[in-house]
Design a protein around this motif. Structure first.
Motif, short mmCIF file in Angstrom:
data_model
loop_
_atom_site.label_atom_id
_atom_site.label_comp_id
_atom_site.label_asym_id
_atom_site.label_seq_id
_atom_site.Cartn_x
_atom_site.Cartn_y
_atom_site.Cartn_z
N PRO A 1 0.80 -1.23 0.00
CA PRO A 1 0.00 0.00 0.00
C PRO A 1 0.83 1.28 0.00
O PRO A 1 0.48 2.26 -0.67
N GLU A 2 1.95 1.29 0.73
CA GLU A 2 2.79 2.48 0.77
C GLU A 2 3.43 2.74 -0.60
O GLU A 2 3.48 3.88 -1.06
N GLU B 1 1.28 6.54 -7.14
CA GLU B 1 0.15 7.33 -7.63
C GLU B 1 0.36 8.81 -7.38
O GLU B 1 -0.08 9.65 -8.17
N ARG B 2 1.03 9.15 -6.27
CA ARG B 2 1.32 10.56 -5.99
C ARG B 2 2.24 11.13 -7.07
O ARG B 2 2.01 12.24 -7.59
N ARG C 1 2.25 1.74 -3.49
CA ARG C 1 1.18 2.13 -4.42
C ARG C 1 0.81 3.60 -4.24
O ARG C 1 0.65 4.33 -5.22
N ALA C 2 0.68 4.05 -3.00
CA ALA C 2 0.30 5.44 -2.73
C ALA C 2 1.36 6.40 -3.27
O ALA C 2 1.03 7.45 -3.85
N GLU C 3 2.63 6.07 -3.08
CA GLU C 3 3.71 6.95 -3.53
C GLU C 3 3.79 6.98 -5.05
O GLU C 3 3.99 8.04 -5.65
#
Length: 332
Positions: free
Chosen positions: A42-43, A49-50, A45-47
């Motif tokens: 998840p970490e 997408e950012r 993936r979030a980075e």
């Protein structure tokens, strides 16, 4: 704390590396599998997408008038600073260029922060409160970019559908753009949908002004309870129609409401919420009308209802899709 910062920096480096690698095809199967495994965290993936959002914002700002003006100001600041401090003028050219570039990067970074992008995947919804107190609710597979300035509040609907609850501010008009179509409001509640080049506006409360110079020079003014559809083939004869707003916005409560909708249109709407699609086989009465309320993203209730009404059966295909077929003749 230091460990957390190092871990965060490593994640950013890895995300940037993947973004760069995937931007230059072709890609081997092993590489795509490695990316999928890395992105499962998840970490990570979030980075990723950012950084994707920042990259998209940078790309769209290249031709933006405000961005060009800000970039020009940044360059001028660099030139002025170089003239003001004479020792700087004698320093290597690459250093001066670096300082000017830093001004540009800082300016672009400030714009990126002022242009947040909100998006959802298939089957997801999302709500956010904007800086002025307005609310935006995104439907499945949708994206908006927020561009606020001192004089106006502008939002670009990139794809999908969004419901806006606008905080009143007569000095800062609230404008939603969807392709060539613009919706202007002061304090109101309305829904905008953009699927491909087709745009539809539903006014729930208040009043809005809808303009599309490609269709006609004069704007349309909608009243509460009216809808305006602007398909890619729209003409100046397009006029607002009365619509049942609770049905048109039922997606905000997790439901889809159909009132006398052709089966093919109901299936197309339901398919927006799932990666596994419903397919109508030859012989299925696609123009027969459907009425009912069904959970968004859950195909079971819909399939059971239309199968019973229209004497259909569902067959699971190898790709995961469900095909609705006419019931074969029963043997005696």
């Amino acid at each position: 704390m230091i460990k957390d910062r190092k871990s965060s920096a490593r994640t950013t480096r890895e995300a940037a590396d993947w973004l760069d690698r995937l931007d230059t095809p072709p890609h081997e199967t092993e590489e795509l599998e490695a990316f999928s495994a890395w992105r499962a965290d998840p970490e990570n993936r979030a980075e990723y997408e950012r950084l994707e959002d920042i990259k998209r914002a940078m790309a769209t700002m290249r031709d933006d008038p405000d961005m060009r003006e800000a970039a020009a100001e940044a360059l001028q600041r660099g030139v002025t600073r170089r003239k003001r401090y004479s020792p700087l003028a004698r320093r290597p050219r690459w250093l001066v260029g670096g300082l000017v570039a830093a001004c540009l990067v800082a300016t672009i970074g400030a714009f990126a922060l002022r242009m947040p992008t909100y998006s959802t995947r298939v089957g997801e919804t999302f709500s956010a409160t904007l800086e002025d107190g307005s609310h935006v609710q995104l439907n499945t597979d949708s994206a908006v970019r927020v561009r606020y300035s001192a004089g106006q509040r502008r939002i670009e609907l990139l794809r999908g559908q969004a419901l806006f609850q606008v905080a009143h501010n007569a000095q800062r008009p609230f404008i939603v753009s969807a392709g060539n179509t613009q919706v202007r409001a002061l304090g109101t509640r309305f829904d905008v949908r953009k699927i491909g080049d087709d745009v539809r506006v539903v006014l729930v409360q208040g009043s809005v002004e809808v303009s599309d110079p490609a269709v006609r020079p004069a704007p349309w003014r909608l009243k509460a309870g009216q809808s305006l559809a602007l398909p890619r083939t729209a003409s100046g004869a397009t006029t607002p129609t009365t619509v049942d707003t609770p049905s048109a916005t039922s997606w905000t409560t997790g439901n889809l409401t159909f009132q006398g909708v052709p089966l093919s249109e109901a299936v197309a709407e339901l398919n927006r919420y799932s990666r596994d699609k419903i397919v109508l086989a030859p012989g299925v009465p696609a123009d027969r009308l459907v009425t009912g309320v069904f959970p968004a993203g859950e195909q079971g209730d819909f399939i059971a209802a239309v199968s019973s009404i229209f004497d259909l059966k569902s067959v699971r295909k190898s790709n995961g899709d469900l095909e609705l077929q006419p019931q074969g003749p029963t043997s005696g």
